[in-house]
Motif scaffolding. Sequence first.
Motif, PDB file in Angstrom:
ATOM      1  N   ALA A 231       0.827  -1.200   0.000  1.00 55.68           N
ATOM      2  CA  ALA A 231       0.000   0.000   0.000  1.00 55.68           C
ATOM      3  C   ALA A 231       0.863   1.253   0.000  1.00 55.68           C
ATOM      4  O   ALA A 231       0.592   2.207  -0.748  1.00 55.68           O
ATOM      5  N   LEU A 232       1.920   1.275   0.808  1.00 54.60           N
ATOM      6  CA  LEU A 232       2.803   2.437   0.849  1.00 54.60           C
ATOM      7  C   LEU A 232       3.562   2.596  -0.461  1.00 54.60           C
ATOM      8  O   LEU A 232       3.836   3.725  -0.898  1.00 54.60           O
ATOM      9  N   TYR A 233       3.922   1.490  -1.088  1.00 57.53           N
ATOM     10  CA  TYR A 233       4.570   1.544  -2.400  1.00 57.53           C
ATOM     11  C   TYR A 233       3.675   2.264  -3.406  1.00 57.53           C
ATOM     12  O   TYR A 233       4.111   3.160  -4.144  1.00 57.53           O
ATOM     13  N   PHE A 234       2.401   1.892  -3.441  1.00 52.06           N
ATOM     14  CA  PHE A 234       1.453   2.518  -4.350  1.00 52.06           C
ATOM     15  C   PHE A 234       1.249   3.988  -3.987  1.00 52.06           C
ATOM     16  O   PHE A 234       1.301   4.882  -4.850  1.00 52.06           O
ATOM     17  N   LEU A 235       1.018   4.253  -2.705  1.00 55.04           N
ATOM     18  CA  LEU A 235       0.714   5.604  -2.265  1.00 55.04           C
ATOM     19  C   LEU A 235       1.885   6.556  -2.506  1.00 55.04           C
ATOM     20  O   LEU A 235       1.682   7.725  -2.877  1.00 55.04           O
ATOM     21  N   GLN A 236       3.100   6.072  -2.305  1.00 56.07           N
ATOM     22  CA  GLN A 236       4.260   6.929  -2.528  1.00 56.07           C
ATOM     23  C   GLN A 236       4.369   7.327  -3.997  1.00 56.07           C
ATOM     24  O   GLN A 236       4.614   8.492  -4.316  1.00 56.07           O
ATOM     25  N   ASN A 237       4.158   6.358  -4.884  1.00 55.47           N
ATOM     26  CA  ASN A 237       4.212   6.665  -6.311  1.00 55.47           C
ATOM     27  C   ASN A 237       3.065   7.609  -6.696  1.00 55.47           C
ATOM     28  O   ASN A 237       3.231   8.539  -7.488  1.00 55.47           O
ATOM     29  N   TYR A 238       1.890   7.361  -6.124  1.00 55.22           N
ATOM     30  CA  TYR A 238       0.719   8.197  -6.405  1.00 55.22           C
ATOM     31  C   TYR A 238       0.965   9.634  -5.954  1.00 55.22           C
ATOM     32  O   TYR A 238       0.556  10.598  -6.622  1.00 55.22           O
TER      33      TYR A 238
END
Length: 591
Positions: free
Chosen positions: A300-307
Amino acid sequence: MKLPYGIADFHKLITQGYFYADRTDCIASLEQAGDHLLFLRPRRFGKSLVLSMLENYYDVAKSDEFERLFGQLAIGRNPTLRRNQYFVMRWDFSAVMTQGNTEAIKQALHDHINVCVQGFLGRYRERLPQVSFVNPDNALASFHAVVDAVGRTPYKLYLFIDEYDNFANEVMAAQLNGGQDRYATLVHGEGILKTVFKTIKSLASGQGLDKVFIIGVSPVVMSDISSGYNVARDVSFLPKYRDLCGFHESEVANTLEKIGAECNLPESQVQEALSTMRTFYNGYRFGYEDGPLLYNPTLALYFLQNYQEECTYPREILDDNLAMDRNRIEYIACLPHGQELVAKALDATEPLLIGQLARRFGVHDMLTAAKDRAFLASLMYYLGILTIDGRDGMGDLALRIPNLVIRRLYVERIWDALLPGYEDRETAHRATRRFYGSGDLELLCDFIENRYFQVFDNRDYRWSNELVVKTAFLVILFSDTFYIMDSETAIDTGYADLSMIVRPDMRQYQLLDHLLEFKYVPLKALNMSSEEIKSKSREELRALPQVKDKLTEASEQLARYRATLEQTYGEKLRLTTHAVAALGLTRLVWE
């Protein structure tokens, strides 16, 4: 907003203003749960951050920072009497080398504990009486000396063990892949790992070591050393700790809303991103009770950071740092009947049922109780590649793959097992790219007939034949870069065999949405041999009454599904439907 991707340091998260999902409300309960606690969760699920949070809470050296660290959190409003009342020491067994013979591994473990002891003495040198020695050859003697010193102070020691089973699991996996029989030497008899835990148990008998908190992935190693350490209470299944690791959807949604505001994105795009994250990262349930499902926090943090950084999704939905977790599937597949269970898990039409999760089982059980799928299925649960989906009408526990990103690991395992060659990959790549953009099935079906079915026939998967066909298409077409893919997708009152909906961020490209329905026609029903089937053209096969009826049935189902999907997705949907009939595992025809 600062997102703590890859950071498991609680002190850093709080003092530098990173996002933190507050789990400190569990501290008081954990104090009452016992003095020797075991907590199990899959890899990369936030366990180390839990340890770091507890270290900072109990550390006597952090008493001046309590308000800064915990004042705004749940425990800060009602702290326990034991806050900042311990010396704390942490061992991290993931840092122990696993190469070499058992003597080399034993020395690596001694070295690690001694390093921890040296760090402990340096951190508390002004609060501890003089420690007489640190033994470079016997870390347990060093640890004993530290505990004796702590016992001469007003405080006691809290020992935290991070990834207690990591290096033992690495040794075990190497053994199963043909390595030396080193695992038994480490955990049985007077093996070093068993001796370490016997020492911990002994020093916790009023000698200064008061509490121990152990985290890991599975109970396998703990079971194998149980005669040396039979005092640990496994709290992994207690309802009050089910969300000690992992994110709630509300936490993910709130973070997405803040990022959406930073990026000036419309609410519809933020909701679309939440739906995508739910499909790929949500779905975990720990324990038997119903309740909200949890997100894998690292993903989730991987996605959110890129977002946050790009205001769009990451192109690769699976974080490269977790891609190697496919080894978990490989590990299971190497165990007796493991390959069969991996294949069974992909069948969305029939949940994988077991009586109950195995709580205490060792390596011997895994290798000798092969007819009892509960051992392997339970291990798959602990590894995070299966999760609890409730119970069936008879009370058996139903397990399923938690989400789409984990399904990818299964797909890759089957692909590597069946078609590892470069030429096969290139041929399949050309066929799938053509299908994605045009809906043309010819190259894809040719490949499945000539390559996939040929090797699959000799594998012991024991699937129903229709499932063989569905799995073939799922494995070869799977792409989480372009599509949200699902097998047995619930649409209205039915279930589509395979849906491929273009990811919202990929609709700018010439990709079609696809819906496939499969039918299976046994060769016996056609009264034809495999050679006769191969000799006929697809037009001739399509005209056979049995085949024609199956294709008509599939087309009628697809028409109903199409109406529902078009209503759901509106004008952005570019849907093509495909009715596919398999004639044995010999030929494929479609409409």
